[in-house]
Design a protein around this motif. Structure first.
Motif, PDB file in Angstrom:
ATOM      1  N   ASP A 160     -35.141  -5.557  46.954  1.00 45.00           N
ATOM      2  CA  ASP A 160     -35.806  -6.803  47.340  1.00 45.00           C
ATOM      3  C   ASP A 160     -34.766  -7.872  47.666  1.00 45.00           C
ATOM      4  N   ALA A 162     -43.452  -9.120  50.417  1.00 39.46           N
ATOM      5  CA  ALA A 162     -44.061  -7.824  50.728  1.00 39.46           C
ATOM      6  C   ALA A 162     -43.967  -6.946  49.482  1.00 39.46           C
ATOM      7  N   THR A 176     -36.314  -5.584  51.580  1.00 37.05           N
ATOM      8  CA  THR A 176     -37.749  -5.669  51.816  1.00 37.05           C
ATOM      9  C   THR A 176     -38.083  -6.985  52.512  1.00 37.05           C
ATOM     10  N   PRO A 177     -39.143  -6.995  53.306  1.00 41.15           N
ATOM     11  CA  PRO A 177     -39.557  -8.250  53.948  1.00 41.15           C
ATOM     12  C   PRO A 177     -39.966  -9.276  52.886  1.00 41.15           C
ATOM     13  N   VAL A 191     -33.336   0.856  49.094  1.00 41.75           N
ATOM     14  CA  VAL A 191     -34.355  -0.174  49.273  1.00 41.75           C
ATOM     15  C   VAL A 191     -34.229  -1.149  48.107  1.00 41.75           C
ATOM     16  N   MET A 206     -43.948   1.051  56.208  1.00 42.38           N
ATOM     17  CA  MET A 206     -42.816   1.373  55.370  1.00 42.38           C
ATOM     18  C   MET A 206     -43.127   2.601  54.506  1.00 42.38           C
ATOM     19  N   ASP A 207     -44.403   2.767  54.046  1.00 42.34           N
ATOM     20  CA  ASP A 207     -44.750   3.903  53.196  1.00 42.34           C
ATOM     21  C   ASP A 207     -44.502   5.236  53.898  1.00 42.34           C
ATOM     22  N   ARG A 222     -45.516  -4.380  48.381  1.00 43.98           N
ATOM     23  CA  ARG A 222     -45.603  -2.920  48.488  1.00 43.98           C
ATOM     24  C   ARG A 222     -44.373  -2.288  49.132  1.00 43.98           C
ATOM     25  N   ALA A 223     -43.494  -3.071  49.689  1.00 47.29           N
ATOM     26  CA  ALA A 223     -42.342  -2.513  50.401  1.00 47.29           C
ATOM     27  C   ALA A 223     -41.383  -1.765  49.478  1.00 47.29           C
ATOM     28  N   ASN A 224     -41.348  -2.111  48.224  1.00 48.27           N
ATOM     29  CA  ASN A 224     -40.524  -1.389  47.250  1.00 48.27           C
ATOM     30  C   ASN A 224     -41.448  -0.786  46.190  1.00 48.27           C
TER      31      ASN A 224
END
Length: 191
Positions: A79, A106, A102-103, A77, A1-2, A108-110
């Motif tokens: 959560d 997760a 976001t999964p 993006v 995702m990053d 770090r996804a946001n």
């Protein structure tokens, strides 16, 4: 995702809530939105009881404020907070902005929004309010220091809070009226 976020930064928005706890033990939720490429932050609103309807209205207000600029963004993006309802997503989708959830679990996804909000508590790692609401036990964060390197521990916190008790001139958020005494029952513990 990053890697995806870095490559697409100009067209990405990220939103999240940050929590502000007042000295009077009121929790305020602040809804914010971050433009990834410019790091411009939009504070959409603050509430002690944010609901799905409230969040939708903040999204609508944002779209009015962005006007034609809204079409520059491709993705939002967010959560999986239940306050982000289907109607919230529809407000962005109507402007051609795809909502990316976001999964689950997760963190770090946001990352951009999380980093900006600094969701890790600052001076206390946790606090517990007694059943009668008259006592609060704090666990202080280890390793916190004042600007001069002096440790921020239970004795420093106790001294700082005791200065406010009963002083009208220090009635910051009604703290001097609420507190009657401060105790340091152990290392990094405050009551």
């Amino acid at each position: 995702m990053d890697k995806f976020l870095t490559a697409q930064a100009k067209g990405i928005l990220a939103c999240d809530f940050l929590q502000v706890d007042t000295i009077g033990l009121t929790r305020i939720s602040v809804l914010f939105l971050l433009e990834i490429a410019t790091r411009r932050v939009h504070l959409l609103g603050a509430s002690t009881n944010p609901t799905g309807d409230w969040v939708v209205q903040q999204a609508r207000n944002l779209m009015l404020d962005l006007g034609e600029r809204a079409h520059r963004f491709r993705y939002l993006v967010r959560d999986r907070d239940p306050k982000y309802t289907a109607m919230f997503d529809t407000v962005f989708q109507a402007e051609g902005i795809e909502v990316l959830r976001t999964p689950p679990q997760a963190a770090r996804a946001n990352a951009f929004a999380e980093r900006w909000a600094r969701t890790q508590p600052g001076l206390a790692t946790s606090w517990q309010v007694s059943a009668d609401g008259r006592t609060v036990d704090f666990e202080l964060r280890p390793g916190v220091e004042f600007h001069d390197g002096t440790p921020f521990d239970e004795q420093a916190a106790k001294w700082n809070l005791e200065r406010w008790i009963g002083k009208e001139s220090h009635d910051w958020l009604a703290a001097s009226k609420i507190m009657t005494k401060v105790e340091a029952p152990g290392p990094l513990k405050l009551r």
